[in-house]
Design a protein around this motif. Structure first.
Motif, mmCIF file in Angstrom:
data_model
loop_
_atom_site.group_PDB
_atom_site.id
_atom_site.type_symbol
_atom_site.label_atom_id
_atom_site.label_comp_id
_atom_site.label_asym_id
_atom_site.label_seq_id
_atom_site.Cartn_x
_atom_site.Cartn_y
_atom_site.Cartn_z
ATOM 1 N N PHE A 217 77.310 3.345 19.191
ATOM 2 C CA PHE A 217 76.294 2.612 19.945
ATOM 3 C C PHE A 217 75.644 3.592 20.916
ATOM 4 O O PHE A 217 76.232 3.957 21.940
ATOM 5 N N TRP B 45 73.117 -3.626 14.647
ATOM 6 C CA TRP B 45 73.992 -4.189 15.669
ATOM 7 C C TRP B 45 73.514 -3.759 17.049
ATOM 8 O O TRP B 45 73.043 -2.638 17.256
ATOM 9 N N LEU C 157 86.667 -0.650 21.227
ATOM 10 C CA LEU C 157 85.653 -0.040 22.085
ATOM 11 C C LEU C 157 86.173 1.257 22.682
ATOM 12 O O LEU C 157 87.177 1.271 23.395
ATOM 13 N N HIS D 38 72.218 0.548 21.949
ATOM 14 C CA HIS D 38 72.906 0.376 23.235
ATOM 15 C C HIS D 38 71.915 0.441 24.397
ATOM 16 O O HIS D 38 72.276 0.875 25.495
ATOM 17 N N ARG E 165 75.287 -8.707 28.398
ATOM 18 C CA ARG E 165 74.048 -9.298 27.894
ATOM 19 C C ARG E 165 73.794 -10.571 28.689
ATOM 20 O O ARG E 165 74.714 -11.117 29.306
ATOM 21 N N ASP F 35 80.659 4.149 22.310
ATOM 22 C CA ASP F 35 79.471 3.895 23.125
ATOM 23 C C ASP F 35 79.040 5.121 23.930
ATOM 24 O O ASP F 35 79.813 6.053 24.149
ATOM 25 N N VAL G 71 74.253 -9.313 17.955
ATOM 26 C CA VAL G 71 74.928 -8.902 19.187
ATOM 27 C C VAL G 71 76.432 -8.882 18.920
ATOM 28 O O VAL G 71 77.019 -9.895 18.550
ATOM 29 N N GLY H 248 78.751 -4.670 28.207
ATOM 30 C CA GLY H 248 78.871 -5.999 27.621
ATOM 31 C C GLY H 248 78.112 -7.079 28.361
ATOM 32 O O GLY H 248 78.234 -8.260 28.026
ATOM 33 N N ARG I 245 74.729 -3.797 21.256
ATOM 34 C CA ARG I 245 75.740 -4.021 22.287
ATOM 35 C C ARG I 245 75.129 -3.720 23.642
ATOM 36 O O ARG I 245 74.548 -2.646 23.857
ATOM 37 N N THR J 278 84.236 1.682 17.476
ATOM 38 C CA THR J 278 82.865 1.724 17.981
ATOM 39 C C THR J 278 82.863 2.625 19.211
ATOM 40 O O THR J 278 83.728 2.483 20.089
ATOM 41 N N VAL K 280 80.382 -7.567 20.189
ATOM 42 C CA VAL K 280 81.184 -7.123 21.319
ATOM 43 C C VAL K 280 82.399 -6.359 20.779
ATOM 44 O O VAL K 280 82.232 -5.470 19.954
ATOM 45 N N TRP K 281 83.584 -6.658 21.205
ATOM 46 C CA TRP K 281 84.785 -5.959 20.763
ATOM 47 C C TRP K 281 85.974 -6.894 20.899
ATOM 48 O O TRP K 281 85.926 -7.909 21.604
#
Length: 395
Positions: free
Chosen positions: A251, A315, A371, A277, A323, A226, A338, A321, A317, A224, A340-341
């Motif tokens: 993301f 998805w 990530l 994102h 949230r 970002d 939601v 991270g 994110r 993934t 994460v990794w």
């Protein structure tokens, strides 16, 4: 299409405490995954219950035999009567599932412990009754946790309303503690609440505010990436992914997608997915966003992604991270999970590429979520080295 996430809400435990606090589901790779989800008990719970339940049953049998027939009856009858109690009584009580069996024995042994404390008189075995009741107190805590988990899965406006009501009730409870027991207890309760809130907000893998899948049901790790799209990094990364035959999830930030729509389209055209994102990537303030701002950040980003690329993200994110209390019901209402990794290499820091790659790939397992980031000076090098390690997992 990238595989589905593996939920961690059920770790096969039978007791409420271990269902909540027993850790994530851990199963073997490959064909054993499907079997491991439904077969067997939680390993730590099995160790505890296989020791505690027979032990307490044995003490209850010993106490009863002593009262009925004295010392010799207790010692001579301990093993055979305990065996009968565990097998015959268990069969007569009737339970056809691990959780049903746990409930049956919990009820029977709790009744014995309460009876011993109430009518047992002076006995050196009273500590066993307290030990069992302490274990049951942990199960009550687990039941509260299960109820909390269920409430944290309520989506949309109902979920937001429920969370606001819960926050008000918690604050009222702290005020009541302060009023009834004094400032020290009230302040301690408040600090405890803040600590739990901070854990749920700033620990990216914590699931206090909702489920956070960290693995996929597929036979390869997932990259993934970002903070894109980026006009310098994205084309290079796409070529690297094509070269190794690996699909990734990007993301992306809504503002960047609006500025570079051709890159978003190219990501989709090459068979990759776009994840949400947020619109502006408010990494320093996302943790404090209320429901209105949170919805705006997530909803606008999804709208821009769909308008520019034709793909609706599934998805979400959060930046860094982080949230918060309102993220999950809003993301769920907008059709997103939601995520994460399971691995990160802190590649946005000024680190050596080999150190980043080692953190991301050492002892890597199927289905892990890695990530990585765009828009850093070493992004293409990190992706290249990670792909050299990850691509063989496909075979």
């Amino acid at each position: 299409m990238i595989g589905e996430t593996i939920k961690s809400g059920d770790n096969r435990a039978a007791s409420p405490f271990f269902r909540v606090f027993g850790g994530r589901l851990k199963v073997a790779d490959g064909d054993a995954v499907a079997m491991g989800k439904s077969v067997g008990n939680h390993s730590l719970e099995w160790a505890v219950l296989s020791t505690l339940v027979p032990g307490v049953v044995g003490v209850a049998v010993f106490d009863g035999l002593w009262r009925l027939g004295g010392c010799w009856a207790a010692w001579l009858g301990l093993l055979p009567m305990t065996f009968i109690a565990l097998h015959v009584l268990g069969f007569l009580l009737g339970a056809w599932s691990p959780r049903g069996t746990f409930l049956v024995w919990s009820g029977a042994l709790t009744a014995w412990a309460l009876a011993l404390l109430r009518w047992g008189g002076e006995t050196p075995l009273v500590w066993v009754a307290w030990l069992w009741l302490g274990f049951i107190a942990l199960q009550v805590l687990g039941m509260i946790g299960l109820v909390w988990q269920r409430m944290m899965r309520v989506e949309g406006p109902k979920g937001i309303t429920l969370r606001i009501v819960l926050a008000v009730l918690i604050h009222l409870g702290i005020a009541l503690i302060w009023w009834q027991f004094g400032a020290a207890w009230g302040a301690s309760a408040f600090v405890g609440m803040v600590a739990v809130w901070a854990l749920g907000t700033f620990n990216p893998t914590n699931e206090i505010f909702g489920p956070m899948p960290m693995r996929l049901d597929q036979r390869q790790a997932l990259l993934t990436i970002d903070d894109g799209p980026d006009p310098e990094d994205t084309p290079v990364i796409l070529d690297l992914l094509d070269k190794h035959g690996v699909k990734a999830v990007f993301f992306v930030i809504g503002d960047k997608v609006r500025r570079f729509p051709e890159l978003a389209k190219e990501i989709v055209a090459r068979g990759h997915e776009l994840g949400n994102h947020t619109m502006t990537h408010p990494q320093h303030s996302m943790w404090s966003a209320g429901p209105v701002r949170m919805r705006r950040e997530i909803e606008e980003c999804s709208r821009v992604i769909e308008e520019m690329s034709g793909q609706r993200p599934r998805w979400f994110r959060a930046p860094v991270g982080h949230r918060n209390y309102f993220t999950h019901p809003i993301a769920a209402e907008l059709g997103m999970e939601v995520v994460v990794w399971s691995r990160r290499g802190f590649d946005t820091l000024d680190r050596e590429v080999e150190g980043i790659v080692d953190d991301l790939t050492r002892n890597l397992r199927y289905g892990e979520i890695l990530l990585l980031h765009e828009s850093t000076k070493q992004a293409p090098q990190v992706v290249k080295r990670v792909l050299e390690e990850v691509a063989p997992l496909k075979d």
